[in-house]
Design an enzyme around this catalytic site. Structure first.
Site, PDB file in Angstrom:
ATOM      1  N   ASP A 128     108.195 111.312 -19.109  1.00  0.00           N
ATOM      2  CA  ASP A 128     109.623 110.466 -20.503  1.00  0.00           C
ATOM      3  C   ASP A 128     109.806 111.362 -21.662  1.00  0.00           C
ATOM      4  OD1 ASP A 128     111.146 108.701 -20.943  1.00  0.00           O
ATOM      5  OD2 ASP A 128     110.288 107.206 -21.896  1.00  0.00           O
ATOM      6  N   ASN A 155     118.600 106.332 -12.655  1.00  0.00           N
ATOM      7  CA  ASN A 155     119.244 107.366 -13.450  1.00  0.00           C
ATOM      8  C   ASN A 155     120.860 107.692 -12.947  1.00  0.00           C
ATOM      9  OD1 ASN A 155     117.348 107.384 -14.971  1.00  0.00           O
ATOM     10  ND2 ASN A 155     116.508 109.938 -13.879  1.00  0.00           N
TER      11      ASN A 155
END
Length: 378
Positions: free
Chosen positions: A49, A97
């Site tokens: 991340d 996503n």
């Protein structure tokens, strides 16, 4: 060019100088050899991340942040495999996503199909350390051209047996658990072959066993009644005809009760018609659903062949799992949330985590040894 971007390029130039590269390589090898002196986690997972945030803070395009994140991944994989880690699982693309912009999703898909093949090539990282690629996730959501390339990477590395790189793409734990339950239901809905039928001792008090016993006893009573000689049946009917009227009612009620208990029609013992013979229900030899355990679901997870998860690391300072490896995180999995963006994550951030994990493993081992010593003393 912004000040941050200029500083980044200057740092890269300094690190690329031959004397600096040599010194860094020597220090890296020394650190890895020191790690090998202690226990090594066999399975590490990464939530990579911070790529987009890194790009924003350094005035870069979003896709450039993802490219830098891939370079960081290559460095970390080398450290893992050199130190002896057998399985690395990365959260490459979440099903969530797909909610991002089409441009970014397409860019990530294109990056996946090119980078994985490049990493799997002859003499590249995965071949050097004998690591094979496994793709974990819902393949139905991936474009055909991307599937062909990631399957090519899997095929190129299938002969590597020393380590594994699990690429979760596209993936969420909820989808993984759902497909595990679906696969378990399918397995327990198919009859067993004769050689697969278990020979284990049945549980005496489970619901299915009690039901089967009751049904078999009723069936035995019906068959015995049906197999009585014809003259016995005729004699019994004659005796029923001679009974006085007061006994007729009692006899009839008794017959009804007995016939109901044995599963017969009420008239089957009082008429001269032939009663149908009740045959046992065909046995389909389905697996016993009471044998389903947590281990059954584990064996149907994408990570069924992987060792237990020892360490899960998430960068960017965010302290949540984001639907990643929820089933695999157990009581001994250590979770580490680091306040560093993934493109900046390197050996110097990773080694302290590994050293701390080793320290805790030694402490737990010492505690277990002391507990065992006290038990023996008692």
């Amino acid at each position: 060019m912004s000040h941050n971007s200029y500083g980044t390029h200057l740092r890269r130039w300094a690190l690329s100088l031959p004397p600096v590269e040599t010194a860094i390589s020597y220090a890296r090898d020394l650190l890895i050899r020191s790690l090998q002196c202690g226990p090594i986690p066999q399975h590490i997972a990464f939530v990579m991340d911070g790529n987009r945030r890194y790009a924003r803070t350094h005035s870069l395009e979003t896709i450039e942040g993802h490219n830098l994140g891939f370079e960081s991944l290559a460095r970390i994989l080398e450290v893992c495999y050199k130190s002896g880690v057998k399985v690395v699982t990365i959260y490459a693309f979440s099903i969530e996503n797909f909610k991002r912009s089409k441009w970014e999703v397409d860019a990530l898909m294109d990056m996946a199909k090119t980078k994985l093949v490049a990493m799997s090539g002859h003499g590249e990282l995965l071949e050097r350390y004998g690591a094979r690629v496994r793709i974990l996730g819902d393949r139905s959501l991936v474009r055909d051209d991307v599937l062909r390339q990631i399957d090519r990477a899997v095929e190129m590395t299938k002969g590597n047996v020393k380590a594994v790189l699990n690429v979760c793409f596209p993936y969420t734990s909820r989808e993984e658990i759902t497909q595990s339950v679906r696969e378990t239901v399918r397995q327990y809905s198919e009859p067993l072959r004769p050689e697969e039928r278990p020979r284990e001792k049945k549980k005496m008090f489970c619901e299915s066993h009690i039901r089967q016993n009751i049904q078999s006893r009723r069936l035995e009573s019906v068959l015995e009644e049906d197999n009585r000689p014809r003259r016995d049946l005729t004699q019994s009917h004659r005796e029923d005809d001679i009974v006085v009227s007061d006994g007729d009612s009692a006899s009839t009620n008794s017959d009804l009760d007995n016939s109901t208990l044995l599963g017969e029609a009420p008239s089957s013992r009082t008429s001269h018609s032939t009663s149908p013979i009740l045959k046992p229900a065909p046995t389909n030899h389905l697996p016993d659903p009471e044998l389903i355990t947590a281990e059954t679901l584990t064996q149907n997870m994408y990570t069924a062949d992987a060792p237990p998860l020892d360490l899960l690391i998430r960068t960017s300072g965010v302290c949540r799992l984001s639907d990643f490896m929820l089933w695999q995180c157990h009581e001994t999995t250590e979770l580490r949330f680091l306040d560093v963006l993934w493109p900046e994550f390197d050996l110097w951030h990773f080694v302290p985590v590994l050293l701390d994990w080793q320290r805790k493993q030694r402490k737990d081992g010492d505690d277990a040894a002391r507990a065992a010593g006290r038990f023996k003393a008692q």
